[in-house]
Structure formats: structure tokens, C-alpha cells
Design an enzyme around this catalytic site. Sequence first.
Site, PDB file in Angstrom:
ATOM      1  N   ASN A  59      11.926 -44.437 -26.524  1.00 44.27           N
ATOM      2  CA  ASN A  59      10.638 -44.643 -25.842  1.00 44.27           C
ATOM      3  C   ASN A  59       9.985 -43.280 -25.613  1.00 44.27           C
ATOM      4  O   ASN A  59      10.335 -42.578 -24.673  1.00 44.27           O
ATOM      5  CB  ASN A  59      10.884 -45.366 -24.505  1.00 44.27           C
ATOM      6  CG  ASN A  59       9.598 -45.578 -23.733  1.00 44.27           C
ATOM      7  OD1 ASN A  59       8.506 -45.526 -24.300  1.00 44.27           O
ATOM      8  ND2 ASN A  59       9.712 -45.816 -22.431  1.00 44.27           N
ATOM      9  N   TRP A  60       9.045 -42.969 -26.473  1.00 46.79           N
ATOM     10  CA  TRP A  60       8.416 -41.641 -26.391  1.00 46.79           C
ATOM     11  C   TRP A  60       7.430 -41.537 -25.230  1.00 46.79           C
ATOM     12  O   TRP A  60       6.916 -40.458 -24.953  1.00 46.79           O
ATOM     13  CB  TRP A  60       7.676 -41.325 -27.697  1.00 46.79           C
ATOM     14  CG  TRP A  60       8.557 -41.097 -28.895  1.00 46.79           C
ATOM     15  CD1 TRP A  60       9.929 -41.182 -28.953  1.00 46.79           C
ATOM     16  CD2 TRP A  60       8.133 -40.741 -30.214  1.00 46.79           C
ATOM     17  NE1 TRP A  60      10.368 -40.912 -30.218  1.00 46.79           N
ATOM     18  CE2 TRP A  60       9.284 -40.632 -31.026  1.00 46.79           C
ATOM     19  CE3 TRP A  60       6.894 -40.514 -30.798  1.00 46.79           C
ATOM     20  CZ2 TRP A  60       9.231 -40.304 -32.374  1.00 46.79           C
ATOM     21  CZ3 TRP A  60       6.831 -40.180 -32.158  1.00 46.79           C
ATOM     22  CH2 TRP A  60       7.986 -40.078 -32.926  1.00 46.79           C
ATOM     23  N   LYS A  61       7.126 -42.668 -24.611  1.00 50.80           N
ATOM     24  CA  LYS A  61       6.136 -42.694 -23.514  1.00 50.80           C
ATOM     25  C   LYS A  61       4.833 -42.035 -23.994  1.00 50.80           C
ATOM     26  O   LYS A  61       4.427 -42.260 -25.135  1.00 50.80           O
ATOM     27  CB  LYS A  61       6.692 -42.020 -22.267  1.00 50.80           C
ATOM     28  CG  LYS A  61       8.075 -42.546 -21.884  1.00 50.80           C
ATOM     29  CD  LYS A  61       8.482 -42.150 -20.505  1.00 50.80           C
ATOM     30  CE  LYS A  61       9.918 -42.549 -20.272  1.00 50.80           C
ATOM     31  NZ  LYS A  61      10.284 -42.579 -18.875  1.00 50.80           N
ATOM     32  N   HIS A  85       8.105 -52.491 -18.653  1.00 50.31           N
ATOM     33  CA  HIS A  85       8.741 -51.204 -18.337  1.00 50.31           C
ATOM     34  C   HIS A  85       8.393 -50.811 -16.902  1.00 50.31           C
ATOM     35  O   HIS A  85       7.291 -51.089 -16.421  1.00 50.31           O
ATOM     36  CB  HIS A  85       8.261 -50.124 -19.316  1.00 50.31           C
ATOM     37  CG  HIS A  85       9.010 -48.850 -19.168  1.00 50.31           C
ATOM     38  ND1 HIS A  85       8.703 -47.924 -18.185  1.00 50.31           N
ATOM     39  CD2 HIS A  85      10.082 -48.357 -19.831  1.00 50.31           C
ATOM     40  CE1 HIS A  85       9.559 -46.914 -18.272  1.00 50.31           C
ATOM     41  NE2 HIS A  85      10.402 -47.165 -19.273  1.00 50.31           N
ATOM     42  N   GLU A 139      17.111 -51.301 -16.368  1.00 46.56           N
ATOM     43  CA  GLU A 139      16.775 -49.914 -16.029  1.00 46.56           C
ATOM     44  C   GLU A 139      16.535 -49.815 -14.528  1.00 46.56           C
ATOM     45  O   GLU A 139      15.434 -50.151 -14.060  1.00 46.56           O
ATOM     46  CB  GLU A 139      15.469 -49.500 -16.707  1.00 46.56           C
ATOM     47  CG  GLU A 139      15.488 -49.490 -18.191  1.00 46.56           C
ATOM     48  CD  GLU A 139      14.376 -48.594 -18.733  1.00 46.56           C
ATOM     49  OE1 GLU A 139      14.708 -47.555 -19.304  1.00 46.56           O
ATOM     50  OE2 GLU A 139      13.194 -48.917 -18.537  1.00 46.56           O
ATOM     51  N   GLY A 166      14.334 -41.010 -15.384  1.00 47.68           N
ATOM     52  CA  GLY A 166      13.823 -39.662 -15.134  1.00 47.68           C
ATOM     53  C   GLY A 166      14.642 -38.930 -14.076  1.00 47.68           C
ATOM     54  O   GLY A 166      14.148 -37.992 -13.447  1.00 47.68           O
ATOM     55  N   SER A 188      18.069 -42.034 -17.810  1.00 46.87           N
ATOM     56  CA  SER A 188      18.724 -40.723 -17.896  1.00 46.87           C
ATOM     57  C   SER A 188      19.898 -40.673 -18.867  1.00 46.87           C
ATOM     58  O   SER A 188      20.911 -40.015 -18.611  1.00 46.87           O
ATOM     59  CB  SER A 188      19.152 -40.255 -16.496  1.00 46.87           C
ATOM     60  OG  SER A 188      18.007 -40.165 -15.675  1.00 46.87           O
ATOM     61  N   GLY A 227      14.454 -42.359 -22.857  1.00 48.31           N
ATOM     62  CA  GLY A 227      13.136 -41.767 -22.637  1.00 48.31           C
ATOM     63  C   GLY A 227      13.141 -40.307 -23.040  1.00 48.31           C
ATOM     64  O   GLY A 227      13.026 -39.971 -24.222  1.00 48.31           O
TER      65      GLY A 227
HETATM   66  C1  PEP Z   1      12.713 -44.838 -19.845  1.00 50.42           C
HETATM   67  O1  PEP Z   1      11.833 -44.448 -20.589  1.00 50.42           O
HETATM   68  O2  PEP Z   1      12.701 -45.976 -19.453  1.00 50.42           O
HETATM   69  C2  PEP Z   1      13.811 -43.942 -19.484  1.00 50.42           C
HETATM   70  C3  PEP Z   1      14.973 -44.470 -19.300  1.00 50.42           C
HETATM   71  O3  PEP Z   1      13.538 -42.614 -19.353  1.00 50.42           O
HETATM   72  P1  PEP Z   1      14.656 -41.444 -19.189  1.00 50.42           P
HETATM   73  O4  PEP Z   1      15.647 -41.657 -20.298  1.00 50.42           O
HETATM   74  O5  PEP Z   1      13.872 -40.205 -19.326  1.00 50.42           O
HETATM   75  O6  PEP Z   1      15.284 -41.616 -17.830  1.00 50.42           O
END
Ligand code: PEP
Length: 250
Positions: free
Chosen positions: A8-10, A95, A165, A171, A210, A231
Site C-alpha cells: 500500500n503505497w498510500k 482502510h 490492522e 505507522g 508496522s 505501508g
Molecule cells: C498501512 O498502510 O495500513 C500500514 C500498515 O502502514 P505501515 O506498514 O506503515 O504501518
Amino acid sequence: MKSIVVANWKMNPATFKEARKLFEATRKAAESAKNVAVIVAPPAIFLRELSVGYKGKRLSFAAQNAHYEAGGAFTGEISMSEARDAKCSSVIIGHAERRGMGEENDDTRRKVVAALTIGLTPVLCVGERTRSQSGEHFEFVREQLVAGFADVPPAKIPRVIIVYEPVWAIGAERPMNARDMHEMAIFIRKTVVDRYGQGGMNLKILYGGSIDESNAEDMIQNGDVNGLLVGRASTDAEKFSALVSALGAL
Ligand code: PEP
């Protein structure tokens, strides 16, 4: 063991040039790890140009979000059919960051069924914002699941991919404990089976929050999950390649 990894590049990277470079590294990683199915979710504006140029089979594309309506006056949104037309085979729904911007369980319910109707795989995200000793987070997740599957015909239940999640682990510095994920995976399956029938036994459940190259293997081996949603580490070519190759070796 076959794992699914959603990248997920956001809202990254800043330019298409960088996106193409990141995609190239992602593609190489996916192609060298035969038992890892990589699903890339780039920003919508980069999607088509990346997907039409990709002729391989090791990798597929997801939209980060799509509207449940087929079309109309929804400025800034994309539809499920537009996502499919841009060669997406799946769509992330609910999300935590979309929920944080106002998306509700009723929206995710509509989106899940709209995706299935058009032939996209819904990647439905659930997870509580906080946890306390009293275990209210189970009820919170249960409500998200019950809403998400409410309009799904029983035969299509196994087509939905669930991503658990916990918002507090997105994050963050580290992921949740893999044993806690194992407990949550059992809870998720039981909730869907109790409410909507045996199709829930065949659900694919991923973990997100994370994950990077140092902890992915532990989560897959001990978290009772079929894969991971990544992410930050998915936009770092080196970290993502290391993560995919660690899972590829399992
Ligand atoms: C996400 O994009 O849902 C995510 C889990 O981000 P990260 O891996 O940066 O915590």
C-alpha cells in the site's frame, strides 16, 4: 507456504518517475519469490500507466479505495469499474486512514458488495483504534465484520480478503505481537462463521501495521495469517525486496 503481500503505497511517491522506479524494484522482488503473491496499490493517478505496461503474472494491482456507486457526481472519487478498467483485480476497502476521513461501516458494506459484483476482490480492512484490558476491541472488530459481510452472498464470502490492522500499530514503531494476531485470526473466522456460515472458514486473513523485513517472517509463522499489508516498507525498494525474499524462503 504461499503468502499474499499487499504493498500500500498510500500517497507516495511524489512523481511518476519515482513510482516507475519503485515499481521496477517491486516487480523484480515479486518475480524472484515464487510463493509470494504481491498486490501493488499505487496512487490512482499512477495505476494505469504501471499496470498496462506489466505483462507478467507474478504481481497484481489494487486500487487503494473506490466508490460503491457506478458513476456520477462524486468529485475526487474513482469507481469500481474505473479501477477494473485500469487493470486492478482488487480494491482496498475501509482502510483506517479512509475511516479516519469519515468512511463508515455502512460505506464499507456497500463497497464490498459493489466490488464483488464487478469481479474485484475486496480487501476489507478492520481494526480497533485503541485497546483496553476489558477487550472491547473484539466487539468493535465484530461490528466492522458484520457490516462488511452483510450483503455478501454466502458463496462469495471466501472471495473477500480480510486485513486486520489495529490502528495503534499502523505507522508505529513495531507491529502487534504475533500471538495476539493468532487470537484475533481465530476470532475473525469464528465471527464470520457464526453470523454468515461456513464460508468464513476459508477466509484469507492478513495482518497490517508496522511490518518490515525484520518482522514479516515472525508474523507469517506465528500469527495464523495468510499474508501482510505493508505501508511504509513497501515504498522503500530495499526493505520491500528483503521482506518479499524473506517470505519467499519460507
Ligand atoms: C498501512 O498502510 O495500513 C500500514 C500498515 O502502514 P505501515 O506498514 O506503515 O504501518
